[in-house]
Design an enzyme around this catalytic site. Structure first.
Site, PDB file in Angstrom:
ATOM      1  N   GLY A 284     -20.408 -41.381 -40.021  1.00 13.04           N
ATOM      2  CA  GLY A 284     -20.619 -39.983 -40.375  1.00 13.04           C
ATOM      3  C   GLY A 284     -19.442 -39.057 -40.196  1.00 13.04           C
TER       4      GLY A 284
ATOM      5  N   PRO B 262     -17.981 -46.336 -39.091  1.00 17.36           N
ATOM      6  CA  PRO B 262     -17.450 -45.473 -40.147  1.00 17.36           C
ATOM      7  C   PRO B 262     -17.459 -46.149 -41.512  1.00 17.36           C
ATOM      8  CG  PRO B 262     -15.655 -46.422 -38.872  1.00 17.36           C
ATOM      9  CD  PRO B 262     -16.930 -46.897 -38.231  1.00 17.36           C
TER      10      PRO B 262
ATOM     11  N   CYS C 230     -26.821 -39.124 -71.002  1.00 18.13           N
ATOM     12  CA  CYS C 230     -27.726 -38.280 -71.785  1.00 18.13           C
ATOM     13  C   CYS C 230     -28.528 -37.320 -70.920  1.00 18.13           C
ATOM     14  CB  CYS C 230     -28.680 -39.163 -72.557  1.00 18.13           C
ATOM     15  SG  CYS C 230     -29.754 -40.021 -71.419  1.00 18.13           S
ATOM     16  N   GLU C 231     -27.921 -36.850 -69.849  1.00 14.60           N
ATOM     17  CA  GLU C 231     -28.470 -35.720 -69.119  1.00 14.60           C
ATOM     18  C   GLU C 231     -27.284 -35.019 -68.483  1.00 14.60           C
ATOM     19  OE1 GLU C 231     -30.577 -36.800 -65.279  1.00 14.60           O
ATOM     20  OE2 GLU C 231     -30.818 -38.656 -66.388  1.00 14.60           O
TER      21      GLU C 231
HETATM   22  N1  LLP Z   1     -24.227 -46.198 -39.970  1.00 19.28           N
HETATM   23  C1  LLP Z   1     -25.445 -45.989 -40.478  1.00 19.28           C
HETATM   24  C2  LLP Z   1     -26.607 -46.464 -39.740  1.00 19.28           C
HETATM   25  C3  LLP Z   1     -25.587 -45.338 -41.703  1.00 19.28           C
HETATM   26  O1  LLP Z   1     -26.803 -45.125 -42.198  1.00 19.28           O
HETATM   27  C4  LLP Z   1     -24.440 -44.892 -42.398  1.00 19.28           C
HETATM   28  C5  LLP Z   1     -24.563 -44.214 -43.687  1.00 19.28           C
HETATM   29  C6  LLP Z   1     -23.176 -45.146 -41.840  1.00 19.28           C
HETATM   30  C7  LLP Z   1     -23.110 -45.784 -40.618  1.00 19.28           C
HETATM   31  C8  LLP Z   1     -21.894 -44.734 -42.511  1.00 19.28           C
HETATM   32  O2  LLP Z   1     -21.811 -43.369 -42.696  1.00 19.28           O
HETATM   33  P1  LLP Z   1     -20.435 -42.732 -43.227  1.00 19.28           P
HETATM   34  O3  LLP Z   1     -19.380 -42.930 -42.158  1.00 19.28           O
HETATM   35  O4  LLP Z   1     -20.074 -43.434 -44.455  1.00 19.28           O
HETATM   36  O5  LLP Z   1     -20.756 -41.300 -43.468  1.00 19.28           O
HETATM   37  N2  LLP Z   1     -24.275 -41.953 -50.103  1.00 19.28           N
HETATM   38  C9  LLP Z   1     -23.960 -40.829 -49.227  1.00 19.28           C
HETATM   39  C10 LLP Z   1     -23.788 -41.241 -47.804  1.00 19.28           C
HETATM   40  C11 LLP Z   1     -25.000 -41.964 -47.275  1.00 19.28           C
HETATM   41  C12 LLP Z   1     -24.750 -42.599 -45.987  1.00 19.28           C
HETATM   42  C13 LLP Z   1     -25.893 -43.451 -45.550  1.00 19.28           C
HETATM   43  N3  LLP Z   1     -25.668 -44.041 -44.272  1.00 19.28           N
HETATM   44  C14 LLP Z   1     -22.722 -40.109 -49.785  1.00 19.28           C
HETATM   45  O6  LLP Z   1     -22.219 -40.511 -50.819  1.00 19.28           O
HETATM   46  O7  LLP Z   1     -22.307 -39.111 -49.204  1.00 19.28           O
END
Ligand code: LLP
Length: 403
Positions: free
Chosen positions: A222, A264, A332-333
């Site tokens: 995150g 990450p 198409c949207e």
């Molecule tokens: N650990 C867990 C348990 C998670 O659910 C996630 C992301 C991560 C780590 C990695 O998070 P990151 O460091 O990538 O923020 N598709 C969305 C992000 C969804 C993330 C879901 N879980 C986007 O494009 O912003």
């Protein structure tokens, strides 16, 4: 600051492999990993790349070669990591709403598992007792993240076991003698404020005394990366310092050493990725000047799904006078990739580069409108390597029964 991949290289990639095309810069991934290691050098920290951001085998293998472990969110991500020759001891499985058979399969593959419900914890206890270690994902009741769709730790989130149910967790651990070795939280994606992590750490340190076997605290992923030019991401040095201070103080107070884990995804691969697209059509109406390109929400869903900003550059006409464009896809949207962008004049045939496309770009792509998923290329050691060929119509038909 790490520079963007130079335009001539991106243009060369577009010419060689066609567009739409995802290009990833290996050196950038390495730089991001090294920055993490540096920021957390003052504590015992382990990083697991959240494979869901980008699961191409070549990326998994490259991340593994850097020394980073892998976090998986499905049994198939585990299988992909194994296929990329990642050792099972370096793989973590953090799932939700899955059938218990997936957990059994993960255990059979020798992977470390987090359970995220009381139901799964009980099944785990019944099936494995204390013969296999396990981690527990908790819901910390912290609201954070760039968008509600990617906030996962708040009080009405489906993720993890609510901390209020701690007594039930402890009762299950004691009845089945479960060997809980990690506590896990993941509050969401795009968490800019390092203090949110500190809040999570405080919560876990308050309860960890009740888990004598726990040797590591997993704070999930995150970290925020900048999407806008000059935007700030999470201050990793501040976070690294806070982690070292909090865990050091805890150790001094209790004599207990706790390793820290992070998962990450974006931080490692987001800024390493570019989606290259060719302008097919210019169109003007009373209010707008559209540049219609050969990609769309089927290949990069983030702008439409999360209202996300992705910076877009005109690679092939960089010195032209600036004008304002709305960059739209061919679906198409409404699939606006960038609204009202000031950029050097766009001509039909120009190649645009959509930045920050490494994380959740290709990975969330679909074949909507029966468009074919793009190819993926890795730029490494000075050369462009095709790491996934472009889809063909045959690929789309392959799983359908013959007429
Ligand atoms: N650990 C867990 C348990 C998670 O659910 C996630 C992301 C991560 C780590 C990695 O998070 P990151 O460091 O990538 O923020 N598709 C969305 C992000 C969804 C993330 C879901 N879980 C986007 O494009 O912003």
């Amino acid at each position: 600051m790490f520079p963007h991949l130079a335009s001539p290289i991106l243009i060369e990639a577009a010419h060689q492999f066609g567009t739409p095309l995802y290009v990833y810069h290996a050196e950038r991934i390495r730089f991001q990993y090294q920055s993490l290691k540096q920021a957390f050098a003052n504590w015992d920290v382990r990083f697991f790349y959240a494979a869901k951001a980008l699961t191409n085998l070549h990326i998994l293998s490259y991340v593994d070669s850097l020394g980073c472990a892998i976090d998986c969110s499905s049994i198939n991500e585990i299988k992909l990591a194994l296929r990329a020759k990642v050792a099972s001891e370096k793989i973590l499985y953090t799932s939700n709403s899955i059938n218990f058979t997936e957990i059994e399969e993960a255990v059979a593959l020798g992977v470390y598992v987090h359970v995220d419900s009381l139901s799964a914890l009980e099944k785990f206890g019944k099936r494995f007792g204390n013969s296999y270690p396990v981690g527990i994902r908790l819901r910390p009741n912290i609201m954070a993240g760039g968008n509600l769709k990617i906030s996962t730790g708040h009080a009405s989130s489906k993720f993890g076991i609510p901390v209020e149910q701690l007594d039930q967790v402890l009762a299950l651990i004691s009845s089945y003698n479960i060997n809980v070795q990690t506590l896990h939280i993941h509050t969401g994606s795009e968490i800019k404020d390092a203090k949110v992590f500190v809040q999570g750490i405080s919560l876990l340190l308050d309860i960890v005394a009740q888990f004598p076997n726990v040797s590591a605290i997993n704070l999930g992923g995150g970290f925020k990366v900048p999407y806008y030019p000059n935007e700030k991401g999470t201050d990793m040095n501040e976070l690294g310092q806070s982690v070292a201070t909090l865990f050091m103080e805890y150790q001094q107070k209790t004599g207990r050493h706790l390793q820290v884990w992070f998962e990450p995804g974006k931080y490692l691969v987001c800024e390493a990725g570019y989606l290259l697209t060719t302008v097919n059509v210019l169109k003007e109406n009373e209010a707008q000047r559209f540049a219609g390109v050969d990609t769309g929400l089927n290949q990069l869903i983030r702008p439409m799904f999360y209202d996300a900003y992705h910076h877009i550059e005109n690679l092939t006409n960089p010195l032209a006078p600036v004008n304002t464009y709305t960059i739209v896809g061919n679906i198409c949207e409404t699939d606006t990739l960038g609204a009202d962008r000031s950029m050097p004049a766009i001509r039909e045939g120009d190649i645009l580069s959509i930045q920050n496309a490494g994380a959740y770009g290709f990975q969330m792509a679909s074949s909507y409108n029966a468009r074919l998923r793009p190819a993926e290329v890795l730029y490494k050691d000075g050369s462009l390597q095709l790491i996934r060929r472009r889809e063909t119509l045959e690929d789309l038909i392959q799983t359908q029964e013959n007429l």
